[in-house]
Design an enzyme around this catalytic site. Sequence first.
Site, PDB file in Angstrom:
ATOM      1  N   GLU A   7      -5.857  -0.397  -6.989  1.00  0.00           N
ATOM      2  CA  GLU A   7      -4.881   0.549  -7.529  1.00  0.00           C
ATOM      3  C   GLU A   7      -3.832  -0.258  -8.293  1.00  0.00           C
ATOM      4  O   GLU A   7      -3.157  -1.111  -7.692  1.00  0.00           O
ATOM      5  CB  GLU A   7      -4.207   1.344  -6.398  1.00  0.00           C
ATOM      6  CG  GLU A   7      -5.148   2.315  -5.715  1.00  0.00           C
ATOM      7  CD  GLU A   7      -4.503   3.079  -4.556  1.00  0.00           C
ATOM      8  OE1 GLU A   7      -4.810   4.260  -4.386  1.00  0.00           O
ATOM      9  OE2 GLU A   7      -3.687   2.475  -3.805  1.00  0.00           O
ATOM     10  N   SER A  63       0.825  -1.205   0.000  1.00  0.00           N
ATOM     11  CA  SER A  63       0.000   0.000   0.000  1.00  0.00           C
ATOM     12  C   SER A  63       0.855   1.250   0.000  1.00  0.00           C
ATOM     13  O   SER A  63       0.326   2.351  -0.006  1.00  0.00           O
ATOM     14  CB  SER A  63      -0.924   0.003   1.209  1.00  0.00           C
ATOM     15  OG  SER A  63      -0.367  -0.691   2.268  1.00  0.00           O
ATOM     16  N   ASN A 103      -3.785   5.977  -0.050  1.00  0.00           N
ATOM     17  CA  ASN A 103      -3.054   6.177   1.200  1.00  0.00           C
ATOM     18  C   ASN A 103      -2.348   7.520   1.271  1.00  0.00           C
ATOM     19  O   ASN A 103      -2.079   8.031   2.364  1.00  0.00           O
ATOM     20  CB  ASN A 103      -2.082   5.029   1.452  1.00  0.00           C
ATOM     21  CG  ASN A 103      -2.818   3.833   2.023  1.00  0.00           C
ATOM     22  OD1 ASN A 103      -3.840   3.992   2.697  1.00  0.00           O
ATOM     23  ND2 ASN A 103      -2.344   2.642   1.735  1.00  0.00           N
ATOM     24  N   HIS A 131      -3.045  -3.153  -5.736  1.00  0.00           N
ATOM     25  CA  HIS A 131      -3.346  -2.854  -4.340  1.00  0.00           C
ATOM     26  C   HIS A 131      -4.856  -2.945  -4.110  1.00  0.00           C
ATOM     27  O   HIS A 131      -5.631  -2.124  -4.613  1.00  0.00           O
ATOM     28  CB  HIS A 131      -2.831  -1.446  -3.981  1.00  0.00           C
ATOM     29  CG  HIS A 131      -3.136  -1.061  -2.575  1.00  0.00           C
ATOM     30  ND1 HIS A 131      -3.481   0.216  -2.194  1.00  0.00           N
ATOM     31  CD2 HIS A 131      -3.164  -1.799  -1.438  1.00  0.00           C
ATOM     32  CE1 HIS A 131      -3.702   0.250  -0.903  1.00  0.00           C
ATOM     33  NE2 HIS A 131      -3.522  -0.956  -0.418  1.00  0.00           N
TER      34      HIS A 131
HETATM   35  N1  CAA Z   1     -18.623 -11.400   0.517  1.00  0.00           N
HETATM   36  C1  CAA Z   1     -19.372 -10.644  -0.316  1.00  0.00           C
HETATM   37  N2  CAA Z   1     -20.101  -9.584   0.069  1.00  0.00           N
HETATM   38  C2  CAA Z   1     -20.086  -9.279   1.371  1.00  0.00           C
HETATM   39  C3  CAA Z   1     -19.332 -10.019   2.302  1.00  0.00           C
HETATM   40  C4  CAA Z   1     -18.580 -11.109   1.826  1.00  0.00           C
HETATM   41  N3  CAA Z   1     -17.829 -11.839   2.637  1.00  0.00           N
HETATM   42  N4  CAA Z   1     -19.500  -9.459   3.514  1.00  0.00           N
HETATM   43  C5  CAA Z   1     -20.319  -8.415   3.348  1.00  0.00           C
HETATM   44  N5  CAA Z   1     -20.676  -8.302   2.046  1.00  0.00           N
HETATM   45  C6  CAA Z   1     -21.499  -7.265   1.437  1.00  0.00           C
HETATM   46  C7  CAA Z   1     -22.870  -7.194   2.060  1.00  0.00           C
HETATM   47  O1  CAA Z   1     -23.753  -8.078   1.430  1.00  0.00           O
HETATM   48  C8  CAA Z   1     -23.256  -5.753   1.784  1.00  0.00           C
HETATM   49  O2  CAA Z   1     -23.638  -5.632   0.425  1.00  0.00           O
HETATM   50  P1  CAA Z   1     -24.928  -4.790  -0.007  1.00  0.00           P
HETATM   51  O3  CAA Z   1     -24.589  -3.352   0.340  1.00  0.00           O
HETATM   52  O4  CAA Z   1     -25.042  -5.033  -1.480  1.00  0.00           O
HETATM   53  O5  CAA Z   1     -26.045  -5.338   0.803  1.00  0.00           O
HETATM   54  C9  CAA Z   1     -21.928  -5.014   1.938  1.00  0.00           C
HETATM   55  O6  CAA Z   1     -20.917  -6.007   1.688  1.00  0.00           O
HETATM   56  C10 CAA Z   1     -21.742  -4.423   3.326  1.00  0.00           C
HETATM   57  O7  CAA Z   1     -21.709  -5.487   4.261  1.00  0.00           O
HETATM   58  P2  CAA Z   1     -22.404  -5.530   5.694  1.00  0.00           P
HETATM   59  O8  CAA Z   1     -23.823  -5.099   5.581  1.00  0.00           O
HETATM   60  O9  CAA Z   1     -22.131  -6.855   6.281  1.00  0.00           O
HETATM   61  O10 CAA Z   1     -21.566  -4.584   6.584  1.00  0.00           O
HETATM   62  P3  CAA Z   1     -21.571  -3.037   6.743  1.00  0.00           P
HETATM   63  O11 CAA Z   1     -22.669  -2.376   6.024  1.00  0.00           O
HETATM   64  O12 CAA Z   1     -21.386  -2.850   8.200  1.00  0.00           O
HETATM   65  O13 CAA Z   1     -20.197  -2.655   5.994  1.00  0.00           O
HETATM   66  C11 CAA Z   1     -17.921  -2.491   5.567  1.00  0.00           C
HETATM   67  C12 CAA Z   1     -18.987  -3.216   6.337  1.00  0.00           C
HETATM   68  C13 CAA Z   1     -18.028  -2.824   4.080  1.00  0.00           C
HETATM   69  C14 CAA Z   1     -16.583  -3.002   6.081  1.00  0.00           C
HETATM   70  C15 CAA Z   1     -18.103  -0.948   5.790  1.00  0.00           C
HETATM   71  O14 CAA Z   1     -18.109  -0.669   7.153  1.00  0.00           O
HETATM   72  C16 CAA Z   1     -17.041  -0.144   5.117  1.00  0.00           C
HETATM   73  O15 CAA Z   1     -17.089   0.098   3.918  1.00  0.00           O
HETATM   74  N6  CAA Z   1     -16.036   0.313   5.919  1.00  0.00           N
HETATM   75  C17 CAA Z   1     -14.896   1.067   5.396  1.00  0.00           C
HETATM   76  C18 CAA Z   1     -13.929   0.098   4.763  1.00  0.00           C
HETATM   77  C19 CAA Z   1     -12.738   0.786   4.206  1.00  0.00           C
HETATM   78  O16 CAA Z   1     -12.577   2.004   4.225  1.00  0.00           O
HETATM   79  N7  CAA Z   1     -11.840  -0.039   3.664  1.00  0.00           N
HETATM   80  C20 CAA Z   1     -10.622   0.453   3.100  1.00  0.00           C
HETATM   81  C21 CAA Z   1      -9.572   0.438   4.138  1.00  0.00           C
HETATM   82  S1  CAA Z   1      -8.073   1.087   3.512  1.00  0.00           S
HETATM   83  C22 CAA Z   1      -7.340  -0.225   2.796  1.00  0.00           C
HETATM   84  O17 CAA Z   1      -7.781  -1.331   2.804  1.00  0.00           O
HETATM   85  C23 CAA Z   1      -6.077   0.044   2.077  1.00  0.00           C
HETATM   86  C24 CAA Z   1      -4.879   0.265   2.833  1.00  0.00           C
HETATM   87  O18 CAA Z   1      -3.841   0.193   2.211  1.00  0.00           O
HETATM   88  C25 CAA Z   1      -4.800   0.655   4.221  1.00  0.00           C
END
Ligand code: CAA
Length: 285
Positions: free
Chosen positions: A152, A119, A190, A140
């Site tokens: 990315e 990342s 990032n 990424h």
């Molecule tokens: N497989 C497929 N789909 C799934 C799944 C799985 N294992 N688990 C959940 N989903 C789907 C759900 O069905 C739902 O889809 P719909 O909107 O179509 O119904 C969606 O994903 C959201 O799931 P949940 O309802 O279970 O959970 P939530 O609404 O609480 O969301 C989350 C959880 C997606 C993690 C949300 O909180 C979120 O987007 N958080 C921010 C995540 C983020 O910012 N990630 C990036 C981090 S930075 C990074 O990764 C890079 C780095 O280098 C640091």
Amino acid sequence: MPFRKVGVVGCGLMGSGIAETAARSGFPVVVREVSDALLQRGLEWIERSMARGVERGKLTAADRDAARGRIVGTVRLEDLGDSDVVCEAIIENMAEKQRLYQALDEICRPDTVFASNTSSLSITAMASATRRPERVLGLHFFNPVPVMKPVEMVRGLRTSDETLAAGRAFAERLGKTVVACKDYPGFIVNLLLVPYLLDAIRALELGVASKEDIDTAVTLGLNHPMGPLTLLDFIGIDTTYYIAEAMFEEFKDARYAAPPLMRRMVLAGLHGRKTGHGFYDYPRS
Ligand code: CAA
């Protein structure tokens, strides 16, 4: 040639997500961890994630079983020898990554593509540890990999057009939206996200507000799915720390300097969800 066999190195949060997503997209996957214990933990994460996918109606039980059958776990790097692409998702440490790429360079065919999930670290520096720098790129992914859309795609100074085309086709077969960027610390997300997350820790350290109020302010005020401290727990405080360190090393800019609280949390093993404790507690189910 499109990729057919996928190797994944590292079965932590990101590696397990990449292995799961590739298997769900129909690819045979060999995923390698350094110990049986870490491999078992990663395979359990995949199981749990797929169970959530079934619960949420995103995949059928039959598709889950088929995907499970496509994943082979191993602790032997040699088992990745016949991969068309190797996705690397190990610790954010350049020396470790270069050691790994040197070993993979010996083990894999000369036409195998290496895709780093880094990342923040330089793709060009990783590529330089191999004799195939034109076949090394960054892909990424974001956490949780099965859910988050973007990838990315990072072009190192010597990455070929052919490798980029193959990398893009692969990420798109995983259902991802590819954004292209150059080999610059932090890439796109990032570069913007890390100073924001570090500032949230600084706000907490300064006593500007409680952790709950910082998170609530951002969740409601900016309509983000998670506040910054919850997001730090989610990504991993250790992982974010290593990313910040790498960016600080490049820029020597105080915006990327890890706050003292963060360093102490890393040393104390308070790494967020994955260790059960971070800014918040996560009771084990
Ligand atoms: N497989 C497929 N789909 C799934 C799944 C799985 N294992 N688990 C959940 N989903 C789907 C759900 O069905 C739902 O889809 P719909 O909107 O179509 O119904 C969606 O994903 C959201 O799931 P949940 O309802 O279970 O959970 P939530 O609404 O609480 O969301 C989350 C959880 C997606 C993690 C949300 O909180 C979120 O987007 N958080 C921010 C995540 C983020 O910012 N990630 C990036 C981090 S930075 C990074 O990764 C890079 C780095 O280098 C640091």
